[in-house]
Enzyme design. Sequence first.
Site, PDB file in Angstrom:
ATOM      1  N   ASP A 109       0.830  -1.206   0.000  1.00 14.52           N
ATOM      2  CA  ASP A 109       0.000   0.000   0.000  1.00 14.52           C
ATOM      3  C   ASP A 109       0.863   1.255   0.000  1.00 14.52           C
ATOM      4  O   ASP A 109       0.540   2.249  -0.674  1.00 14.52           O
ATOM      5  CB  ASP A 109      -0.942   0.003   1.216  1.00 14.52           C
ATOM      6  CG  ASP A 109      -0.206  -0.179   2.545  1.00 14.52           C
ATOM      7  OD1 ASP A 109       0.846  -0.847   2.575  1.00 14.52           O
ATOM      8  OD2 ASP A 109      -0.712   0.328   3.566  1.00 14.52           O
ATOM      9  N   ASP A 129      -1.091   8.511   4.715  1.00 15.49           N
ATOM     10  CA  ASP A 129      -2.250   7.636   4.509  1.00 15.49           C
ATOM     11  C   ASP A 129      -2.857   7.310   5.866  1.00 15.49           C
ATOM     12  O   ASP A 129      -2.239   6.636   6.690  1.00 15.49           O
ATOM     13  CB  ASP A 129      -1.813   6.359   3.796  1.00 15.49           C
ATOM     14  CG  ASP A 129      -3.004   5.474   3.390  1.00 15.49           C
ATOM     15  OD1 ASP A 129      -4.131   5.712   3.862  1.00 15.49           O
ATOM     16  OD2 ASP A 129      -2.788   4.543   2.589  1.00 15.49           O
TER      17      ASP A 129
END
Length: 260
Positions: A109, A129
């Site tokens: 990710d 994030d």
Amino acid sequence: MLLALDIGNTNIVAAIYHGDHLVTQWRMATDRRKTKDEYRILVIQALENSGLKKDAIEHVAISSVVPPLNPMLLSMFQEYWGIRPLIVRPGTKTGLNIKLDDSRSVGPDRIVNAVAAYHHYGGPVIIVDLGTATTFCAVNRHGDYLGGVICPGLGISTEALVAQTAKLPRIEICQPQRALGQTTEESMQSGVYFGYVGMVDGLISRFKGELGEEGQQAQVVITGGFGELIGKGCRQVDHIHPSLTLDGLRLLYERNRGER
């Protein structure tokens, strides 16, 4: 059309792309107990809700931080769609130079986010994030991935606060009007919200300092489930980009398409 799947510890975020156009996206809970038939039904239902047919999916790209789901999803797409998905893993062509002692240890990710951020905003760029975990990454102007920070996520931090105390209630995570809470609930909301805003701004400042002269030109992009909520309160954030991870999956599929 391309189905992009960002498999996180809490949610699976899915999107359909037609070329570089984001057609639709949806979320579903990450559940390791579900079978491939159950996930297949969820995907088909989501497609139908968007006015798309099952065979609209021609390609699949997956970023997963839940490895036990990977074999099941591979089998599902191969069996029911006749598609072999791209799963982002060490060896996937990214276009970045991973400048770490152990590049294989970086979560997919984080790499996907870095690919999308560098593509959209150039370098140097700092990526935040806010998902189940909160991650920070940095890429310099040459496309070198320099590493970053991993912190407990906003949601699990709040749950831990409630679980480890006798009288504190569960709260809605939102932006308070002021830092000085008048009730227990307001005080908790203030602590959670302004605490994370301060953490994000503080770590970005440290990143910029460690990047030296280049850090002063760094763009900062924030994404993730809590990205918009926290990002709009941060002084250091330049861009709020909710689809950053999904965009990165699309880019990586295109870069690795010749090997599919």
